[in-house]
Design a protein around this motif. Structure first.
Motif, PDB file in Angstrom:
ATOM      1  N   LEU A   1      -2.545  -5.053  -1.805  1.00  0.00           N
ATOM      2  CA  LEU A   1      -3.033  -4.430  -0.578  1.00  0.00           C
ATOM      3  C   LEU A   1      -2.458  -5.239   0.568  1.00  0.00           C
ATOM      4  CD1 LEU A   1      -6.787  -3.856  -1.488  1.00  0.00           C
ATOM      5  CD2 LEU A   1      -4.882  -2.249  -1.658  1.00  0.00           C
ATOM      6  N   LEU A   2      -2.135  -4.575   1.658  1.00  0.00           N
ATOM      7  CA  LEU A   2      -1.587  -5.299   2.793  1.00  0.00           C
ATOM      8  C   LEU A   2      -2.737  -5.961   3.535  1.00  0.00           C
ATOM      9  CD1 LEU A   2       1.012  -2.682   4.002  1.00  0.00           C
ATOM     10  CD2 LEU A   2       1.264  -4.492   2.334  1.00  0.00           C
ATOM     11  N   PRO A   3      -2.699  -7.278   3.641  1.00  0.00           N
ATOM     12  CA  PRO A   3      -3.873  -7.993   4.155  1.00  0.00           C
ATOM     13  C   PRO A   3      -4.209  -7.665   5.609  1.00  0.00           C
ATOM     14  CG  PRO A   3      -2.021  -9.496   3.782  1.00  0.00           C
ATOM     15  CD  PRO A   3      -1.634  -8.171   3.222  1.00  0.00           C
ATOM     16  N   TRP A   4      -3.240  -7.122   6.334  1.00  0.00           N
ATOM     17  CA  TRP A   4      -3.519  -6.846   7.749  1.00  0.00           C
ATOM     18  C   TRP A   4      -4.045  -5.437   7.985  1.00  0.00           C
ATOM     19  CZ3 TRP A   4       1.086  -8.845   5.922  1.00  0.00           C
ATOM     20  CH2 TRP A   4       2.059  -7.912   5.581  1.00  0.00           C
TER      21      TRP A   4
ATOM     22  N   PHE B   1      -2.177   4.489   2.987  1.00  0.00           N
ATOM     23  CA  PHE B   1      -0.839   3.962   3.242  1.00  0.00           C
ATOM     24  C   PHE B   1       0.261   4.990   2.952  1.00  0.00           C
ATOM     25  CE2 PHE B   1       2.911   1.276   2.478  1.00  0.00           C
ATOM     26  CZ  PHE B   1       2.838   0.431   3.570  1.00  0.00           C
ATOM     27  N   GLY B   2       0.064   5.784   1.919  1.00  0.00           N
ATOM     28  CA  GLY B   2       1.096   6.747   1.546  1.00  0.00           C
ATOM     29  C   GLY B   2       1.073   8.018   2.379  1.00  0.00           C
ATOM     30  N   LEU B   3       0.073   8.131   3.244  1.00  0.00           N
ATOM     31  CA  LEU B   3      -0.056   9.366   4.039  1.00  0.00           C
ATOM     32  C   LEU B   3       0.571   9.236   5.411  1.00  0.00           C
ATOM     33  CD1 LEU B   3      -3.774  10.332   3.227  1.00  0.00           C
ATOM     34  CD2 LEU B   3      -1.677  11.015   2.046  1.00  0.00           C
ATOM     35  N   ILE B   4       1.480   8.306   5.524  1.00  0.00           N
ATOM     36  CA  ILE B   4       2.014   8.004   6.856  1.00  0.00           C
ATOM     37  C   ILE B   4       2.598   9.221   7.543  1.00  0.00           C
ATOM     38  CG2 ILE B   4       4.230   7.258   5.904  1.00  0.00           C
ATOM     39  CD1 ILE B   4       3.321   5.122   8.576  1.00  0.00           C
TER      40      ILE B   4
ATOM     41  N   LEU C   1      -9.112  13.274   3.197  1.00  0.00           N
ATOM     42  CA  LEU C   1      -8.484  12.863   1.950  1.00  0.00           C
ATOM     43  C   LEU C   1      -8.823  11.411   1.633  1.00  0.00           C
ATOM     44  CD1 LEU C   1      -6.748  14.762   0.315  1.00  0.00           C
ATOM     45  CD2 LEU C   1      -4.719  13.599   1.194  1.00  0.00           C
ATOM     46  N   THR C   2      -8.706  10.583   2.655  1.00  0.00           N
ATOM     47  CA  THR C   2      -8.999   9.168   2.456  1.00  0.00           C
ATOM     48  C   THR C   2     -10.434   8.985   1.999  1.00  0.00           C
ATOM     49  OG1 THR C   2      -7.498   8.738   4.295  1.00  0.00           O
ATOM     50  CG2 THR C   2      -8.808   6.889   3.517  1.00  0.00           C
ATOM     51  N   ASP C   3     -11.341   9.682   2.665  1.00  0.00           N
ATOM     52  CA  ASP C   3     -12.755   9.593   2.296  1.00  0.00           C
ATOM     53  C   ASP C   3     -12.959   9.990   0.845  1.00  0.00           C
ATOM     54  OD1 ASP C   3     -13.516   8.704   4.693  1.00  0.00           O
ATOM     55  OD2 ASP C   3     -14.442  10.561   5.400  1.00  0.00           O
TER      56      ASP C   3
ATOM     57  N   ALA D   1      -9.130  -0.079  -4.783  1.00  0.00           N
ATOM     58  CA  ALA D   1      -8.471   0.406  -3.569  1.00  0.00           C
ATOM     59  C   ALA D   1      -7.006   0.712  -3.868  1.00  0.00           C
ATOM     60  CB  ALA D   1      -8.587  -0.631  -2.455  1.00  0.00           C
ATOM     61  N   ALA D   2      -6.381  -0.160  -4.654  1.00  0.00           N
ATOM     62  CA  ALA D   2      -4.972   0.053  -4.989  1.00  0.00           C
ATOM     63  C   ALA D   2      -4.802   1.341  -5.793  1.00  0.00           C
ATOM     64  CB  ALA D   2      -4.430  -1.140  -5.769  1.00  0.00           C
ATOM     65  N   ILE D   3      -5.771   1.648  -6.662  1.00  0.00           N
ATOM     66  CA  ILE D   3      -5.705   2.893  -7.440  1.00  0.00           C
ATOM     67  C   ILE D   3      -5.814   4.095  -6.505  1.00  0.00           C
ATOM     68  CG2 ILE D   3      -6.855   4.286  -9.201  1.00  0.00           C
ATOM     69  CD1 ILE D   3      -7.729   1.624 -10.514  1.00  0.00           C
ATOM     70  N   ALA D   4      -6.740   3.988  -5.571  1.00  0.00           N
ATOM     71  CA  ALA D   4      -6.895   5.083  -4.609  1.00  0.00           C
ATOM     72  C   ALA D   4      -5.591   5.295  -3.832  1.00  0.00           C
ATOM     73  CB  ALA D   4      -8.034   4.761  -3.634  1.00  0.00           C
ATOM     74  N   ARG D   5      -4.960   4.205  -3.454  1.00  0.00           N
ATOM     75  CA  ARG D   5      -3.709   4.304  -2.701  1.00  0.00           C
ATOM     76  C   ARG D   5      -2.644   5.036  -3.525  1.00  0.00           C
ATOM     77  NH1 ARG D   5      -0.898  -1.227  -0.922  1.00  0.00           N
ATOM     78  NH2 ARG D   5      -0.583  -1.417  -3.162  1.00  0.00           N
ATOM     79  N   ALA D   6      -2.619   4.756  -4.838  1.00  0.00           N
ATOM     80  CA  ALA D   6      -1.603   5.392  -5.674  1.00  0.00           C
ATOM     81  C   ALA D   6      -1.884   6.874  -5.870  1.00  0.00           C
ATOM     82  CB  ALA D   6      -1.524   4.694  -7.027  1.00  0.00           C
ATOM     83  N   LEU D   7      -3.163   7.209  -5.958  1.00  0.00           N
ATOM     84  CA  LEU D   7      -3.515   8.599  -6.280  1.00  0.00           C
ATOM     85  C   LEU D   7      -3.457   9.527  -5.077  1.00  0.00           C
ATOM     86  CD1 LEU D   7      -6.564   8.035  -8.671  1.00  0.00           C
ATOM     87  CD2 LEU D   7      -4.225   8.702  -9.297  1.00  0.00           C
ATOM     88  N   ILE D   8      -3.766   9.005  -3.935  1.00  0.00           N
ATOM     89  CA  ILE D   8      -3.946   9.846  -2.748  1.00  0.00           C
ATOM     90  C   ILE D   8      -2.686  10.629  -2.434  1.00  0.00           C
ATOM     91  CG2 ILE D   8      -3.177   8.273  -0.911  1.00  0.00           C
ATOM     92  CD1 ILE D   8      -5.766   9.006   0.577  1.00  0.00           C
ATOM     93  N   ASN D   9      -1.568  10.090  -2.879  1.00  0.00           N
ATOM     94  CA  ASN D   9      -0.281  10.647  -2.514  1.00  0.00           C
ATOM     95  C   ASN D   9       0.163  11.815  -3.352  1.00  0.00           C
ATOM     96  OD1 ASN D   9       0.930   9.487  -0.400  1.00  0.00           O
ATOM     97  ND2 ASN D   9       2.804   9.143  -1.578  1.00  0.00           N
ATOM     98  N   ASN D  10      -0.646  12.092  -4.375  1.00  0.00           N
ATOM     99  CA  ASN D  10      -0.307  13.193  -5.242  1.00  0.00           C
ATOM    100  C   ASN D  10       1.100  13.065  -5.829  1.00  0.00           C
ATOM    101  OD1 ASN D  10      -0.991  15.425  -6.524  1.00  0.00           O
ATOM    102  ND2 ASN D  10      -1.131  16.747  -4.714  1.00  0.00           N
TER     103      ASN D  10
END
Ligand SMILES: Nc1ncnc2c1ncn2[C@@H]1O[C@H](COP(=O)(O)OP(=O)(O)OP(=O)(O)O)[C@@H](O)[C@H]1O
Ligand SMILES: Nc1ncnc2c1ncn2[C@@H]1O[C@H](COP(=O)(O)OP(=O)(O)OP(=O)(O)O)[C@@H](O)[C@H]1O
Ligand SMILES: [Mg+2]
Ligand SMILES: [Mg+2]
Lengths: 333, 256, 258, 265, 258
Positions: free
Chosen positions: C89-92, C101-104, C115-117, C144-153
């Protein structure tokens, strides 16, 4: 006795370890060294490129015991509480040159009104310029004055960001190269004497109180060197000394011109000399350079030079009649 | 605890001040080199009351801020570009390094020739001087962004700009801030140099002028003004930094 | 059935460690079908992470090739979701920002928020939106890292011990969720795991790697219908098979030196 | 696309690209001075002047004198800067005590320092070295301080758990972790030492005999070729100093894959 | 039997997260005897790591007290060995140097070398002495961290999921090694783990924590003789008990929000 007598003098832009004038002669001839060898005292010259402020600071922290510099430097330091005494006032031929680009429409002094002028504030050129304009009924506000060192002023002139520069003979170099022309200078017999710079030789009070006899001996050597270099027979030598500091021969010759050596290098504590000091002090006060008045009489210690001159059998005369300023006008002895 | 926190920062200054005052009183520091704190305080008060400090400070601040903004933005930008584009790095970095080695003082003739002697040249002078610390700190900060975070951005196919926004900048931020602080410090040192370029106003000019006029109490009074402003700006930067670096968490920081 | 999504052929990878070449992967040949769930198991340091990184496109300088959907892998792509072994996870960024992060490139703020929620809730981090990673527990960071990977479909999901830091209960819950998502989206999934039961529970096939250099030792099919029951006899048998297979590699690797 | 994004660097021979910008500058300069009487003069004049002082050995002599001062000043300044930086960064008390003074004193322009430095060190002939040390001090101190503040707490905790003494923690954790920042600091310091050399040589009264002479004389006597050759020497030698410092750091950090390969763990 | 090595009484710990107070540990009372092996299990984010950090002396600002061998814990000590949840190897030291990190005051170089070699071998990292942590696999890094904790011969060992990143086989091997060391040195050991089987295999007592705020829900004794057999009926029963106990906490915590 101290181990070393330290003398502070103005350095030259060429980074040569030499000075011109009387000290230059004394340095070359080893006059101080000879005089003090028997007492085991060494003499060290400190050439300050930072000029006035650097010299004053060196006097303040005891790096130098004696110093020679411009009149204004001494006045401001005295007013600032620096404990020094004036031993002698020196010659008055530091000239001011007003230059403009060679192709400038500015021809004479009055054309300068309303123009952009570069001027190094707080130097003898400032003093000189103020006298020139006040004699002509002008004020500083009649010009657009930029405070630049002499050399930056020339650059600004070359770059076209000012119209004229109040400078030293250094500008003559560019005049010779055809880039600038002189529209006014303080050289020439009909220019009032007080337009020109003069200087003073000072000693730290501490040193003076401790070794009054050394002060006298030092001053005696300075006087002897001075007698030598104010002798017109030695004119070539004087020029050679200046050239030794790196000044190109042409410029050295131009600057000295046909001014009498006595006038250029004279050493004095006579009434006229002290009057000039007073004038400078008043100028400084008027222009807020100093915050309180200085008592010139308490500042100058004329007795040393008077005695030295008596012992050497020389007459104390620095401010000469205008007729004696130039060797063409009067035969000088 | 609380008391100690308030007390500590003053310990050293007060100690130095005491030594200074004692040195002045006993004549170890000649008044003509280092006026006593009391004298300086008096002078400072007069200078403030007389209004000269405020008016000149305003002028200097303006020059400094403009010069600093230009220098810092240019340094920041070039730091980023050279650190992220190898071609530009090879092309420009050697020149930047080499130019950086030439003293500011030597540039004065060129600055006067090109920028004249009005405000422009002073601002340029400050800009050049503040440019370098920024460029090198930005560059180094970016060069040390942990690879593992860059990989995350690569995986999500961030564009260079997005990667910069979300990964590179935050990671290099502490280093960039250090560069900024350094540049700010530089700008105050340079202002004296800048204000001898045709100025008759500004705190830097007053400082140089007072030195020339052998009024060292004034020199130091202005020095205190400049120092105080420096401290204020520095604590502003620290404040912003604290806010932006909240993520570092409580456990972080070097204190042992 | 199905076309091959991922084809790895004759893959060899060496690392240079302390000046010497350390062969890490040797002669890897592997075909994975679209929509398949494949697990990789193997002992510590055998090259599992390296293999995932090659598929991800982060590792360069290897022999052989990795082809995904007909295209040679040359770099990473947002279509390949990943959970790294460390959470990364990016600490900042706050947890929420990390998850998004992937929804930029998603412009619609509401949609993004929604989606994030959804994914924050999925991994049980509701309420920790504004918190920084340094304030999370180890397991929370991993979620959180799993959520980040999944959110991007993503089209393919690469998981490097994604549930390693989770307690048994949370782990089972996450396994179920992973299965749901995989079934719904027909995601091709490659997961490195140390938990044999987990591998059997989730995978269509399990790749057993041997170590030093890492080779594919065996590929085991898990022909069980879903949802699977851990206590079912076939399940147990496959698990036991795998375990004993594993044990054949014995402890010899502990006395290995370069 | 950029290197940070791809983590790949250019082949070595691309370094020659560094000459492109100076070459363009030279051509532009030649172009503008051609046929025109500018103060700058054509580049040929300056290059000739440079060649002359190199040939007659002046350049080397000036350089040697200056170099000695720079190295001395740099070493002293960095050593003190590092110590203060570590002290402020690694001790809360140290930080509280010093940071206000540190940031405040830093803002004091040189004009105020020169007379003091002259007074305290002038007689010992140390003024220039002290002056340079003071300039070199700050960048290292600041970068060290900031570098240390950024050390992840997790590493420091490891040191605490093993009851490392303050000194051991500094040696084994704080310095290594802050090394990238310290590196930046020293490079900036070297740069400061080098560029303030001239100021030191001008402001102090001792016989200078260093590179500063070229610059000050060139400037004050309107000898632009001399000024430019001074600038060229400053630039080139400074560049080499910079590269030398980078090389030394490269050596120091050669066992640090976490730093060399752009970015640590 | 035995004296209490560690006594925690009325411990309460809050974190401030996003401006609000988050109660993490509530009313923890715990006594651990010298030489005891205690495991802590509990769901992700329930405060296990925080509890270990308090015992370690890294966490301050809590209510209640933690007393170790009669002395109040006020800071860390080298007598307390620890394996953090993330490996925390120092990236600028080689693996060998990392392992020898706690031996800083050992002057005898030969002895130091010998000891380091011994522990490197123990965790199967022989041959990786000169390698940097960034060149290790996840499991290898974790093993190096274990070696670092053990080499120092601590009086009490605090382990935060020490074997989480290891494959089943290596894990079992490490469990055995841990047990050996514990038995030989009569080390007081507190281990956080997510692997119930591991907890039962190793522990004298198992502490089950509930979450938000973290409380001690139950303490389970494991009165089995050692070495234990995972397939033995009592072993299985305890494990099942624990699992079902765990399941009672249900999934409710996933829908918790601050
Ligand atoms: N960047 C690197 N440089 C050098 N060697 C590396 C690097 N990354 C990994 N290795 C080596 O490659 C081998 C395989 O590492 P990898 O991370 O793929 O193992 P793994 O199967 O994921 O192990 P684990 O289960 O412990 O995570 C290890 O011996 C490791 O030391
Ligand atoms: N530094 C911190 N600042 C604020 N909150 C924190 C901090 N460290 C932990 N927390 C919070 O404290 C709670 C407990 O964290 P802890 O790390 O003790 O959990 P854990 O039981 O170890 O979980 P896991 O099994 O996931 O590692 C979490 O909700 C976490 O968000
Ligand atoms: Mg791995
Ligand atoms: Mg934890």
């Amino acid at each position: 006795y101290p181990k070393v007598i330290n003398i502070g003098l103005g350095g030259n832009p060429y980074n040569k370890p030499f000075v011109s004038g009387g000290f230059g002669y004394a340095q070359e001839a080893g006059l101080f060294e000879k005089e003090f060898a028997k007492d085991g005292i060494k003499v060290a010259y400190h050439l300050f490129k930072g000029f006035g402020p650097a010299t004053n600071e060196a006097l303040a922290n005891g790096t130098v015991d004696f110093a020679a510099y411009g009149d204004l430097c001494g006045v401001v330091s005295r007013a600032g509480g620096l404990k020094i005494h004036v031993l002698a006032v020196t010659g008055g031929a530091g000239d001011t040159y007003i230059v403009v680009p060679a192709n400038s429409p500015i021809k004479k002094f009055y054309d300068l009104k309303g123009k952009k002028i570069s001027l190094a504030k707080g130097t003898y050129m400032d003093l000189s310029f103020n006298k020139i304009i006040s004699d002509r009924g002008l004020k500083e506000s009649d010009f657009k004055i930029y405070n630049l060192t002499a050399i930056d002023g020339l650059t600004a002139l070359a770059g076209g960001s000012v119209d004229a520069q109040i400078g030293t003979y250094a500008a003559l170099d560019l005049v010779n190269r055809g880039q600038l022309k002189v529209i006014y200078s303080t050289t020439g017999p009909d220019v009032p004497d007080n337009y020109r710079a003069f200087g003073e030789i000072v000693v730290r009070e501490d040193f003076e109180n401790k070794y009054p006899e050394l002060v006298k001996r030092v001053l005696k050597i300075i006087a002897r060197a001075n007698i030598y270099i104010t002798d017109e027979k030695n004119r070539e030598k004087v020029l050679a000394l200046t050239e030794k500091t790196g000044v190109p021969p042409e410029l050295a010759g131009q600057e000295l011109g046909d001014k009498s050596l006595r006038w250029v290098n004279g050493l004095s504590v006579d009434k006229d000399a002290i009057t000039r000091l007073k004038e400078t002090a008043e100028f400084a006060k008027r222009h807020n350079m100093i915050r309180k008045d200085i008592d010139i009489n308490d500042w100058v210690r004329p007795q040393y030079l008077t005695e030295v001159y008596k012992e050497l059998g020389v007459q104390d005369k620095w401010v000469l009649p205008a007729s004696a300023h130039y060797i063409k006008n009067t035969k000088h002895k | 605890m609380k008391l100690k926190n308030i007390f500590l920062p003053w310990l050293l200054p007060v100690f130095l001040l005491a030594v200074w005052q004692a040195g002045s009183a006993t004549g170890i520091f000649p008044e003509t080199i280092l006026p006593s704190p009391v004298v300086i305080a008096q002078t400072l008060w007069e200078a403030i009351a007389g209004g000269e400090v405020i008016s000149n400070l305003a002028i200097t601040l303006r020059r400094t801020i403009i010069g600093l903004s230009i220098g810092v933005s240019a340094g920041f930008l070039l730091g980023i570009l050279t650190a992220t584009m190898p071609l530009l790095d090879a092309l420009l970095s050697p020149s930047i390094i080499a130019f950086r080695q030439v003293p500011m003082f030597a540039w004065i003739p060129m600055i006067i020739l090109v920028f004249g002697i009005e405000e422009g040249s002073k601002i340029v002078f400050i800009s050049i001087g503040t440019f370098y610390p920024m460029v090198i700190n930005t560059y180094d900060g970016i060069k040390t962004v942990p690879k593992k975070y860059l990989e995350v951005a690569r995986v999500y196919e961030y564009t260079p700009i997005q990667t910069f926004q979300k990964v590179i900048f935050p990671s290099a931020f502490p280093s960039i801030i250090t560069g900024l602080r350094f540049s700010i410090g530089m700008s105050w040192m340079l202002v004296v140099g800048a204000e001898i370029l045709g100025a008759a106003t500004g705190i830097g000019f007053l400082m140089a002028w007072s030195r020339q006029m052998f009024q060292l109490d004034r020199v130091f009074a202005y020095v205190i003004v400049v120092g105080a402003i420096g401290i204020i700006i520095n604590s502003l930067v620290t404040g912003v930094e604290k806010k932006l670096l909240a993520w570092r968490g409580s456990g972080d920081g070097g204190s042992i | 059935m199905g076309i091959y999504s991922l084809e790895i052929s004759n893959l060899n990878k060496k690392f240079s460690v302390g000046g010497r070449d350390l062969p890490v992967l040797e002669d890897i040949n592997l075909k994975i079908q679209t929509g398949e769930f494949v697990s990789i198991v193997g002992s510590s340091g055998c090259g599992k992470t390296t293999l995932l990184r090659i598929i991800l496109g982060l590792e360069t300088g290897y022999e052989g090739e990795a082809v995904l959907n007909g295209k040679k892998i040359t770099g990473p792509s947002a279509k390949r979701g990943v959970v790294f072994q460390e959470h990364r996870l990016l600490p900042w960024l706050t947890v929420e920002e990390n998850v998004a992060f992937g929804l930029i490139n998603m412009k619609n703020r509401d949609e993004k928020k929604e989606l994030t929620d959804k994914y924050m809730k999925l991994v049980g981090l509701k309420g920790f939106e504004k918190v920084f990673p340094s304030q999370l527990s180890g397991g929370m960071a991993q979620r959180a890292a799993i959520a980040r990977a999944l959110i991007n479909n993503p089209e393919i999901l690469l998981l490097d011990e994604p549930l390693g830091a989770l307690d048994a209960l949370t782990r089972m819950y996450m396994q179920k969720e992973l299965e749901h998502i995989w079934e719904k989206e027909k995601l091709t999934t490659i997961m490195v795991t140390h938990d044999i039961e987990e591998a059997v529970y989730l995978s269509d096939r399990i790749i057993l790697m041997s170590s030093r250099p890492g080779k594919i030792k065996k590929i085991i099919n898990v022909p069980l219908s879903r949802p699977r029951d851990r206590d079912e006899i076939y399940f147990m048998r496959i698990k036991d098979d795998l375990l004993s297979e594993f044990h054949l590699q014995a402890e010899k690797h502990f006395f290995y030196s370069i | 696309m950029a290197v940070v994004f791809k983590n790949r660097s250019l082949p070595k021979h691309y370094q020659a690209l560094g000459f492109v910008f100076p070459a363009v500058l030279l051509i532009a300069w030649q172009f503008f001075s051609y046929n025109k009487k500018t103060l700058l003069g054509p580049p040929g004049d300056s290059i000739l002047a440079l060649w002359n002082i190199i040939r007659d050995g002046t350049a080397l002599k000036l350089l040697a004198t200056s170099m000695e001062r720079v190295i001395k000043g740099f070493l002293i300044g960095t050593a003190i800067g590092l110590s203060i930086g570590v002290l402020m960064g690694s001790s809360k008390t140290g930080e509280k005590m010093m940071s206000a003074s540190f940031h405040g004193l830093r803002q004091v322009p040189m004009v105020a320092w020169v007379p003091l430095i002259m007074m305290w060190f002038g007689k010992a002939g140390m003024a220039q070295v002290v002056f340079i040390s003071w300039s070199a001090f700050y960048p290292v101190a600041l970068n060290t301080y900031d570098g240390i503040r950024g050390i992840p707490g997790k590493y420091l905790e490891v040191g605490r758990v093993y009851e490392y003494t303050r000194w051991q923690t500094v040696k084994k954790i704080i310095i290594p972790a802050a090394l990238p920042s310290i590196k930046t600091g020293t490079i900036l310091s070297l740069n400061m030492a080098w560029t303030l050399l001239v100021a030191a040589e001008i402001m102090t009264s001792e016989p200078s005999g260093g590179l500063g002479d070229l610059l000050s004389e060139g400037r004050e006597t309107f000898n632009i070729p001399m000024l430019i050759s001074g600038m060229l020497i400053m630039g080139c030698v400074g560049y080499m100093l910079n590269q030398a410092a980078e090389a030394v750091w490269g050596f120091v950090l050669k066992n640090r894959p976490d730093i060399i390969k752009q970015g640590g763990a």
